[in-house]
Design a protein around this motif. Structure first.
Motif, PDB file in Angstrom:
ATOM      1  N   TYR A  60       0.845  -1.190   0.000  1.00 53.44           N
ATOM      2  CA  TYR A  60       0.000   0.000   0.000  1.00 53.44           C
ATOM      3  C   TYR A  60       0.879   1.238   0.000  1.00 53.44           C
ATOM      4  O   TYR A  60       2.057   1.204   0.371  1.00 53.44           O
ATOM      5  N   ILE A  61       0.291   2.336  -0.442  1.00 56.56           N
ATOM      6  CA  ILE A  61       0.937   3.639  -0.432  1.00 56.56           C
ATOM      7  C   ILE A  61      -0.091   4.664   0.035  1.00 56.56           C
ATOM      8  O   ILE A  61      -1.248   4.646  -0.408  1.00 56.56           O
ATOM      9  N   ALA A  62       0.283   5.534   0.952  1.00 56.99           N
ATOM     10  CA  ALA A  62      -0.623   6.558   1.472  1.00 56.99           C
ATOM     11  C   ALA A  62      -0.323   7.881   0.795  1.00 56.99           C
ATOM     12  O   ALA A  62       0.831   8.290   0.670  1.00 56.99           O
ATOM     13  N   ASP A  89      -7.576   8.394   2.267  1.00 55.54           N
ATOM     14  CA  ASP A  89      -8.297   9.040   3.362  1.00 55.54           C
ATOM     15  C   ASP A  89      -7.325   9.248   4.518  1.00 55.54           C
ATOM     16  O   ASP A  89      -6.491   8.383   4.784  1.00 55.54           O
ATOM     17  N   PRO A  90      -7.388  10.371   5.217  1.00 55.09           N
ATOM     18  CA  PRO A  90      -6.422  10.621   6.297  1.00 55.09           C
ATOM     19  C   PRO A  90      -6.362   9.518   7.352  1.00 55.09           C
ATOM     20  O   PRO A  90      -5.309   9.270   7.935  1.00 55.09           O
ATOM     21  N   ILE A  91      -7.484   8.838   7.589  1.00 52.89           N
ATOM     22  CA  ILE A  91      -7.506   7.812   8.633  1.00 52.89           C
ATOM     23  C   ILE A  91      -7.060   6.452   8.127  1.00 52.89           C
ATOM     24  O   ILE A  91      -6.814   5.529   8.912  1.00 52.89           O
ATOM     25  N   VAL A 103      -4.923   0.797   8.730  1.00 52.51           N
ATOM     26  CA  VAL A 103      -4.203  -0.346   8.171  1.00 52.51           C
ATOM     27  C   VAL A 103      -3.006  -0.713   9.051  1.00 52.51           C
ATOM     28  O   VAL A 103      -2.693  -1.893   9.238  1.00 52.51           O
ATOM     29  N   THR A 104      -2.348   0.282   9.594  1.00 54.23           N
ATOM     30  CA  THR A 104      -1.220   0.010  10.490  1.00 54.23           C
ATOM     31  C   THR A 104      -1.659  -0.773  11.716  1.00 54.23           C
ATOM     32  O   THR A 104      -0.940  -1.659  12.196  1.00 54.23           O
ATOM     33  N   LYS A 122      -5.420 -12.291   6.650  1.00 55.57           N
ATOM     34  CA  LYS A 122      -5.274 -13.650   6.123  1.00 55.57           C
ATOM     35  C   LYS A 122      -3.803 -14.042   5.985  1.00 55.57           C
ATOM     36  O   LYS A 122      -3.361 -14.532   4.929  1.00 55.57           O
ATOM     37  N   GLU A 123      -3.062 -13.777   7.059  1.00 57.91           N
ATOM     38  CA  GLU A 123      -1.640 -14.121   7.160  1.00 57.91           C
ATOM     39  C   GLU A 123      -0.780 -13.378   6.140  1.00 57.91           C
ATOM     40  O   GLU A 123       0.353 -13.773   5.875  1.00 57.91           O
ATOM     41  N   LYS A 124      -1.296 -12.303   5.569  1.00 58.62           N
ATOM     42  CA  LYS A 124      -0.525 -11.448   4.658  1.00 58.62           C
ATOM     43  C   LYS A 124      -0.274 -10.123   5.366  1.00 58.62           C
ATOM     44  O   LYS A 124      -1.210  -9.423   5.754  1.00 58.62           O
ATOM     45  N   ASN A 125       0.984  -9.768   5.524  1.00 58.91           N
ATOM     46  CA  ASN A 125       1.334  -8.525   6.213  1.00 58.91           C
ATOM     47  C   ASN A 125       1.124  -7.319   5.305  1.00 58.91           C
ATOM     48  O   ASN A 125       1.348  -7.392   4.090  1.00 58.91           O
ATOM     49  N   PHE A 126       0.702  -6.215   5.906  1.00 61.22           N
ATOM     50  CA  PHE A 126       0.594  -4.955   5.176  1.00 61.22           C
ATOM     51  C   PHE A 126       1.976  -4.307   5.127  1.00 61.22           C
ATOM     52  O   PHE A 126       2.645  -4.171   6.155  1.00 61.22           O
ATOM     53  N   VAL A 127       2.421  -3.916   3.933  1.00 61.87           N
ATOM     54  CA  VAL A 127       3.748  -3.335   3.740  1.00 61.87           C
ATOM     55  C   VAL A 127       3.603  -1.999   3.031  1.00 61.87           C
ATOM     56  O   VAL A 127       2.981  -1.906   1.967  1.00 61.87           O
TER      57      VAL A 127
END
Length: 794
Positions: free
Chosen positions: A556-558, A586-588, A593-594, A600-605
């Motif tokens: 992901y990219i914010a 969105d600001p939130i 996400v953090t 499902k055992e997939k980390n957010f990077v």
């Protein structure tokens, strides 16, 4: 020989030299106290008699002591015996004392926060009286003789400020009147339930409401004087109880006026205070009944003024009658006018069968929607509803709704007090200020009713106390709310969930931050744009389904918009490998996400953080690149100094020369921008979180290759130093950060532009001379033609 204590001497002086008998007796026995072993208590008049068992020259006093005259610390008389010692002092036992007038003042002025609840409490008492009669009449039909109808009737006298509440319930005998209304906090309902429990005859469908014994005294919130006339089928006489608000006493008398006789039940007459006479308006009473007692299990009738329209004949004008007599051919027609005839009658005000007590299979969608609109003053049908009954440790019935639109005022999502949950206890409305206790604030948009018999309320029934029962109820209500929202998301009509997400998506993201226990329920409901779906939001399930076989993480990219996100240099290599990236615009979003961390055992990077692994790491190649460009990285780090933590070779760039990434545990550029906008005064935390930045370079880009040559040939070249500074400032902006001095950065851009554009379009010297000599009027014609000829000659 006995020696009198100082206290005994004082008593002697106080009574003119003569000790009272009880004081003398007290002095003769050492010390004594009024306790269970030394006195007998009469429950009716609360008097004590004290008898002494110690040896003395005179008998013990039996003079009664009135408990109300005793101090809260008790009464004790002492004497000292010089030749006798007791091994252990006696244990003293006291009873709490309460001043009746102060207790009544607390009930009237401190217990209830809203005066209008007096009607709710009195109707609840009337309902309990009817319930008792219905229960007892099962075994004794004679109790129903004289008045078979079981109802509550309320009549108002607006002119005199009087409200009369009459029920045809069980009524009270003289002794019950003394026990119930003469003893504050004595609950006849609680006593009745205890008797049923002891006899093991209590029915499971009992709807008795009262339990505290102070509900009746809420009448003094609005009344100066209260008169209760009651007739029990167990007694041949009717009794009247009268009490005033500022008095600590009351009277009970037998009713002798035949016009005031009632066949059975109780009639409460409230003489309202001057400031509260507005409660005697029939419309006011009707509104309070519909709000608080709409679903009491017995019919409630109010005395209402009605009217109907009728036509009446009007007397004719004599002049017009003469004119009509002259014309015999015209038929005479009597003149009439319409008038409204008013009358008074009993009008049914409540509905005895609430919708949540019905079988869900028998209730139609139209009935649910109609109840929603009527209860919550809505005009748009809800997106979903859920009608359920919970049994087991906690029993309650509920109907929940998901609104289709947000409130008109766009209320703050962090505000739990939305009045969206109406709490009932045994069909009696208690309050709608319990959202924070029954629902977390991120689900405050859910509307509904909850009816339970097990809720731990305070005495005024206005505050929900924290307990295990409330926690269990909250957990089940939240689970049902998630089931409703999940049902909307799985609907064939995708527009329904798009509408929901537009209105309440921020609430669910807030839940990811606040409610860690429900992350597994929240995550499937989230929606985001992505690098492969810029127009339509996708779910995390859809993202996982589209993942490459070798892909291990969710990227992901914010950014502040989809346009900014898709043009960021961080995406270059991921675009090349066809890896999908979520756009958190969105600001939130980033905070939510953090907090989720994984799905499902997939980390957010975050692809803007250091040490990005996109699945193509080659350790040998990386080692070669470090050896080849290591001195360049060190050279740039020396120039940039503390602005960056390090300079590294990038594996995420394809077309850009460089990029500035955040530290693994620091703020991203988007988060830093948001926090900087919110920071007030103290910037120390901001400096700490943004301190670690990594400058990554693309060794394949021409600019980096040129600087590599500059590093080898002349590492101290001023132009090379300025190029590094400009490269850093440009990377700062392209990576989403804000330069510390935009004007300084703009000056560098102007300097580079000047160097690049100098002498690029400068004219020859001969041409400049001709331009100076030429006449001003001929300049345009000569200058347009001659440069073309000169050029062609060259």
């Amino acid at each position: 020989m006995h020696r009198l204590s100082r206290r005994s001497v004082n008593s002697l002086l106080r009574y003119g030299g003569h000790l009272r008998r009880d004081a003398v007796a007290g002095a003769s026995i050492g010390s004594f106290n009024i306790n269970e072993s030394s006195g007998e208590r009469n429950a009716n008049d609360r008097w004590y008699s004290v008898s002494s068992t110690a040896t003395s020259s005179g008998p013990a006093s039996t003079k009664p002591l009135k408990l109300g005259n005793m101090l809260s610390t008790g009464i004790r008389y002492e004497s000292t015996v010089s030749d006798f010692q007791t091994p252990d002092p006696p244990v003293e036992k006291y009873e709490y004392q309460a001043e009746v007038s102060r207790l009544m003042d607390l009930i009237v002025n401190s217990l209830y926060s809203n005066k209008e609840v007096f009607l709710r409490e009195l109707i609840s008492n009337a309902s309990d009286a009817l319930d008792k009669l219905r229960f007892l009449s099962v075994t004794d039909q004679q109790l129903l003789e004289g008045a078979s109808e079981l109802d509550i009737r309320i009549k108002t006298d607006q002119e005199n400020g009087i409200i009369t509440i009459q029920d045809s319930g069980i009524g009270m005998t003289h002794q019950e009147l003394v026990d119930s209304l003469g003893t504050i906090a004595h609950s006849g309902t609680a006593k009745f339930l205890k008797a049923l429990k002891d006899s093991k005859e209590a029915g499971s469908d009992s709807n008795l409401i009262g339990q505290f014994g102070v509900g009746f005294y809420s009448a003094f919130l609005v009344a100066d004087k209260v008169v209760v006339s009651t007739k029990s089928p167990k007694s041949d006489k009717q009794y009247v109880w009268e009490g005033e608000a500022n008095s600590d006493s009351y009277i009970i008398r037998e009713e002798t006026d035949p016009e005031k006789f009632i066949p059975r039940g109780s009639c409460i007459t409230l003489h309202l205070k001057r400031d509260d006479k507005g409660f005697a308006h029939p419309e006011k009473i009707e509104r309070l009944i519909k709000n608080y007692s709409q679903f009491v299990s017995f019919p409630i009738y109010t005395w209402q003024e009605k009217g109907y329209t009728k036509e009446i004949e009007v007397d004719e004008d004599p002049s017009e009658s003469k004119k009509d007599e002259t014309d015999d051919n015209v038929a005479k027609k009597k003149k009439t006018k319409k008038v409204v005839e008013k009358y008074w009658e009993w009008d049914l005000t409540n509905e005895t069968q609430p919708i949540w007590l019905r079988n869900p299979k028998e209730v139609t969608t139209e009935e649910y929607n109609e109840f929603y609109k009527k209860t919550f003053n809505e005009y748009v049908e809800p997106l979903a509803s859920s009608h359920f009954t919970t049994e087991g440790e906690v029993e309650f019935r509920s109907i929940l709704y998901v609104p289709a639109v947000t409130p008109m005022g766009k209320e703050d999502i962090a505000n739990p007090k939305t009045k969206n949950i109406r709490l009932y206890v045994k069909r009696v409305f208690i309050s709608d200020d319990f959202d924070g206790e029954l629902f977390p604030r991120y689900l405050s948009f859910v509307k509904g009713v909850v009816d339970s018999n097990d809720l731990p309320l305070n005495v005024s029934r206005e505050i929900l106390q924290e307990s295990r029962v409330v926690r269990i109820m909250r957990k089940r209500l939240v689970r049902k709310a998630f089931d409703m929202i999940l049902g909307i998301s799985m609907s064939e009509n995708r527009e329904d969930y798009e509408k929901f997400w537009e209105n309440f998506g921020k609430h669910l993201k807030l839940g990811c931050i606040e409610d860690r226990e429900n992350h597994k329920r929240l995550a499937p409901l989230l929606r985001f744009f992505s690098s492969q779906s810029e127009e339509e939001m996708i779910s995390l399930d859809e993202y996982v389904e589209n993942m490459k076989p070798e892909q291990k993480d969710i990227y992901y990219i914010a950014a502040d918009s989809v346009t900014s996100a898709k043009n960021t240099p961080f995406l270059e290599r991921l675009y090349e490998k066809d890896l999908e990236v979520l756009f958190l615009v969105d600001p939130i979003d980033e905070v939510a996400v953090t907090n989720l961390k994984s799905y499902k055992e997939k980390n957010f990077v975050d692809i803007s953080k250091e040490d990005l692994d996109i699945g193509d790491k080659n350790e040998e190649k990386e080692k070669e690149m470090k050896q080849e460009f290591g001195h360049v990285c060190d050279w740039m780090k020396k120039r940039l100094g503390d602005k960056v933590a390090s300079v590294q070779i990038s594996n995420r760039l394809k077309a850009s020369p460089c990029v500035l990434v955040s530290g693994k545990f620091g703020w991203s550029a988007n988060m830093e921008r948001l926090m900087k906008a919110q920071t007030v005064g103290d910037s120390s935390s901001l400096d700490f979180m943004r301190s670690r930045r990594v400058f990554e370079i693309n060794p394949e880009h021409p600019i980096i290759q040129t600087l590599t040559e500059a590093c080898r040939s002349n590492a101290e070249d001023d132009e090379a130093m300025r190029a590094i500074d400009l490269l850093y400032d440009t990377a700062l902006i392209s990576s989403g950060f804000t330069p510390e001095s935009p004007s300084h950065f703009g000056g560098k851009i102007y300097e580079m532009m000047n160097m690049a554009l100098s002498n690029k379009w400068k004219l020859p010297e001969t041409q400049e001379a001709e331009v100076v000599v030429s006449e001003p009027q001929q300049t345009l014609e000569a200058e347009v033609v001659e440069p073309v000829q000169t050029t062609s000659q060259k």
